[in-house]
Design a protein around this motif. Structure first.
Motif, PDB file in Angstrom:
ATOM      1  N   ILE A   1      34.922 -12.387  38.049  1.00 52.45           N
ATOM      2  CA  ILE A   1      35.827 -12.811  36.973  1.00 52.45           C
ATOM      3  C   ILE A   1      35.753 -11.841  35.799  1.00 52.45           C
ATOM      4  O   ILE A   1      36.784 -11.423  35.253  1.00 52.45           O
ATOM      5  CB  ILE A   1      35.491 -14.244  36.516  1.00 52.45           C
ATOM      6  N   LEU A   2      34.538 -11.460  35.409  1.00 52.02           N
ATOM      7  CA  LEU A   2      34.380 -10.511  34.310  1.00 52.02           C
ATOM      8  C   LEU A   2      34.985  -9.154  34.666  1.00 52.02           C
ATOM      9  O   LEU A   2      35.629  -8.501  33.833  1.00 52.02           O
ATOM     10  CB  LEU A   2      32.897 -10.351  33.961  1.00 52.02           C
ATOM     11  N   GLY A   3      34.772  -8.733  35.935  1.00 48.39           N
ATOM     12  CA  GLY A   3      35.321  -7.458  36.378  1.00 48.39           C
ATOM     13  C   GLY A   3      36.839  -7.466  36.379  1.00 48.39           C
ATOM     14  O   GLY A   3      37.480  -6.512  35.923  1.00 48.39           O
ATOM     15  N   LEU A   4      37.450  -8.545  36.865  1.00 46.46           N
ATOM     16  CA  LEU A   4      38.903  -8.641  36.903  1.00 46.46           C
ATOM     17  C   LEU A   4      39.487  -8.720  35.491  1.00 46.46           C
ATOM     18  O   LEU A   4      40.567  -8.185  35.230  1.00 46.46           O
ATOM     19  CB  LEU A   4      39.328  -9.875  37.715  1.00 46.46           C
ATOM     20  N   PHE A   5      38.777  -9.398  34.592  1.00 50.58           N
ATOM     21  CA  PHE A   5      39.241  -9.461  33.206  1.00 50.58           C
ATOM     22  C   PHE A   5      39.261  -8.070  32.579  1.00 50.58           C
ATOM     23  O   PHE A   5      40.227  -7.686  31.906  1.00 50.58           O
ATOM     24  CB  PHE A   5      38.326 -10.383  32.394  1.00 50.58           C
ATOM     25  N   PHE A   6      38.197  -7.302  32.822  1.00 51.08           N
ATOM     26  CA  PHE A   6      38.125  -5.940  32.295  1.00 51.08           C
ATOM     27  C   PHE A   6      39.236  -5.076  32.876  1.00 51.08           C
ATOM     28  O   PHE A   6      39.896  -4.312  32.167  1.00 51.08           O
ATOM     29  CB  PHE A   6      36.761  -5.341  32.623  1.00 51.08           C
ATOM     30  N   ILE A   7      39.485  -5.208  34.175  1.00 54.46           N
ATOM     31  CA  ILE A   7      40.529  -4.428  34.838  1.00 54.46           C
ATOM     32  C   ILE A   7      41.909  -4.806  34.307  1.00 54.46           C
ATOM     33  O   ILE A   7      42.771  -3.957  34.082  1.00 54.46           O
ATOM     34  CB  ILE A   7      40.454  -4.636  36.367  1.00 54.46           C
ATOM     35  N   THR A   8      42.123  -6.109  34.086  1.00 54.14           N
ATOM     36  CA  THR A   8      43.408  -6.574  33.556  1.00 54.14           C
ATOM     37  C   THR A   8      43.679  -5.993  32.182  1.00 54.14           C
ATOM     38  O   THR A   8      44.809  -5.609  31.863  1.00 54.14           O
ATOM     39  CB  THR A   8      43.431  -8.112  33.480  1.00 54.14           C
ATOM     40  N   LYS A   9      42.647  -5.898  31.350  1.00 54.03           N
ATOM     41  CA  LYS A   9      42.806  -5.300  30.023  1.00 54.03           C
ATOM     42  C   LYS A   9      43.147  -3.817  30.140  1.00 54.03           C
ATOM     43  O   LYS A   9      43.921  -3.285  29.340  1.00 54.03           O
ATOM     44  CB  LYS A   9      41.526  -5.478  29.203  1.00 54.03           C
ATOM     45  N   LEU A  10      42.585  -3.148  31.147  1.00 51.50           N
ATOM     46  CA  LEU A  10      42.877  -1.729  31.350  1.00 51.50           C
ATOM     47  C   LEU A  10      44.322  -1.517  31.795  1.00 51.50           C
ATOM     48  O   LEU A  10      44.972  -0.561  31.395  1.00 51.50           O
ATOM     49  CB  LEU A  10      41.927  -1.127  32.395  1.00 51.50           C
ATOM     50  N   LEU A  11      44.810  -2.422  32.640  1.00 51.66           N
ATOM     51  CA  LEU A  11      46.165  -2.277  33.166  1.00 51.66           C
ATOM     52  C   LEU A  11      47.211  -2.400  32.072  1.00 51.66           C
ATOM     53  O   LEU A  11      48.274  -1.782  32.148  1.00 51.66           O
ATOM     54  CB  LEU A  11      46.425  -3.331  34.251  1.00 51.66           C
ATOM     55  N   GLY A  12      46.938  -3.198  31.044  1.00 52.96           N
ATOM     56  CA  GLY A  12      47.881  -3.336  29.944  1.00 52.96           C
ATOM     57  C   GLY A  12      48.891  -4.436  30.175  1.00 52.96           C
ATOM     58  O   GLY A  12      48.980  -5.031  31.250  1.00 52.96           O
ATOM     59  N   LYS A  13      49.711  -4.701  29.149  1.00 57.21           N
ATOM     60  CA  LYS A  13      50.664  -5.807  29.180  1.00 57.21           C
ATOM     61  C   LYS A  13      51.845  -5.537  30.095  1.00 57.21           C
ATOM     62  O   LYS A  13      52.442  -6.460  30.643  1.00 57.21           O
ATOM     63  CB  LYS A  13      51.157  -6.094  27.762  1.00 57.21           C
ATOM     64  N   LYS A  14      52.222  -4.279  30.267  1.00 62.38           N
ATOM     65  CA  LYS A  14      53.387  -3.964  31.085  1.00 62.38           C
ATOM     66  C   LYS A  14      53.178  -4.435  32.520  1.00 62.38           C
ATOM     67  O   LYS A  14      54.064  -5.012  33.144  1.00 62.38           O
ATOM     68  CB  LYS A  14      53.650  -2.459  31.079  1.00 62.38           C
ATOM     69  N   GLN A  15      51.978  -4.194  33.063  1.00 59.37           N
ATOM     70  CA  GLN A  15      51.707  -4.603  34.443  1.00 59.37           C
ATOM     71  C   GLN A  15      51.684  -6.114  34.593  1.00 59.37           C
ATOM     72  O   GLN A  15      51.915  -6.642  35.688  1.00 59.37           O
ATOM     73  CB  GLN A  15      50.364  -4.015  34.916  1.00 59.37           C
ATOM     74  N   LEU A  16      51.414  -6.826  33.506  1.00 60.18           N
ATOM     75  CA  LEU A  16      51.397  -8.286  33.576  1.00 60.18           C
ATOM     76  C   LEU A  16      52.799  -8.861  33.521  1.00 60.18           C
ATOM     77  O   LEU A  16      53.072  -9.910  34.101  1.00 60.18           O
ATOM     78  CB  LEU A  16      50.559  -8.852  32.418  1.00 60.18           C
TER      79      LEU A  16
END
Length: 242
Positions: A15-30
């Motif tokens: 969960i911590l790893g995925l959260f960190f990766i999600t922050k790296l990907l940025g809002k556009k990918q979300l």
């Protein structure tokens, strides 16, 4: 170590790893996933679920695999920003479906888009007649953007009165009963001014759930003490403009 304890540790790490990766990907990918980002997201989720539940798998190898799959969208995004040709290859181009009020059947066929699909997308935008559409394009994210003909567009202020007065966005100055000092100072107000506004209504700052200042300098306050009757009607308004 009991297996259930290891599952908990693995889950927290993932969960911590995925959260960190999600922050790296940025809002556009979300907000708008490309085809490749969609595939990468599914794969990362599958890997994460597998290494979380299967205690026989090496968690380090799993995290490395997740990191590699997650780095690809980041690298592609960076390259896409630098090269228009590369961006067109990876993300594709927008496809025009309607131009000058005419449906382009070849473009729809190329995108595997049926007439029913087009009509459904138009209905979602409250458009029931194709003749009302001047221009429609299928974006790379799969969304259909539509421009109505001039006579079918909603009436705007400028149609009657020209350019209207500038309206600034409201500033949130109180949140969860606490004053946001930085926002108040940046807007040119003082804390004493804010408190005097609140106290003029015999209230305290800690009673306000959300407070915002509009472009005219008026303070809107939503209080914690919401009162509703049996039928859902308020017994006294918990909101006020100061």
């Amino acid at each position: 170590m009991p297996s259930w304890t290891e599952v908990i540790i693995r889950s927290v790490l993932i969960i911590l790893g995925l959260f960190f990766i999600t922050k790296l990907l940025g809002k556009k990918q979300l907000s708008a996933l490309s085809f490749f980002e969609y595939i990468a997201g599914i794969t990362v989720g599958d890997i994460a679920g597998t290494i979380t539940m299967d205690v026989e798998l090496n968690i380090v190898n799993g995290l490395i695999s997740i990191l590699i799959w997650s780095l690809f969208p980041i690298v592609i995004s960076i390259l896409s920003l630098k090269s228009k040709k590369f961006r067109d290859i990876v993300e594709g181009k927008a496809t025009t479906f309607i131009q000058d009020g005419k449906i382009l059947e070849k473009n729809m066929k190329r995108e595997k888009y049926s007439t029913d699909d087009l009509l459904e997308q138009l209905r979602k935008k409250d458009i029931f007649q194709v003749s009302d559409v001047e221009f429609a394009v299928l974006e790379t994210c799969g969304q259909l953007s539509v421009l109505l003909k001039k006579e079918k567009q909603p009436t705007k202020w400028e149609d009657f009165f020209g350019k209207g007065p500038e309206v600034k966005k409201p500033l949130t100055v109180i949140m969860d009963g606490k004053i946001l000092k930085e926002t108040i100072y940046s807007a040119g107000y003082s804390i004493d001014w804010l408190k005097s506004k609140v106290e003029s209504k015999n209230r305290q700052v800690d009673e306000i759930f959300l407070g915002q200042i509009d472009s005219d300098g008026r303070l809107y306050a939503d209080y914690y003490d919401d009162h509703f009757g049996k039928e859902g009607e308020k017994n006294g308004d918990s909101r006020t403009t100061l």
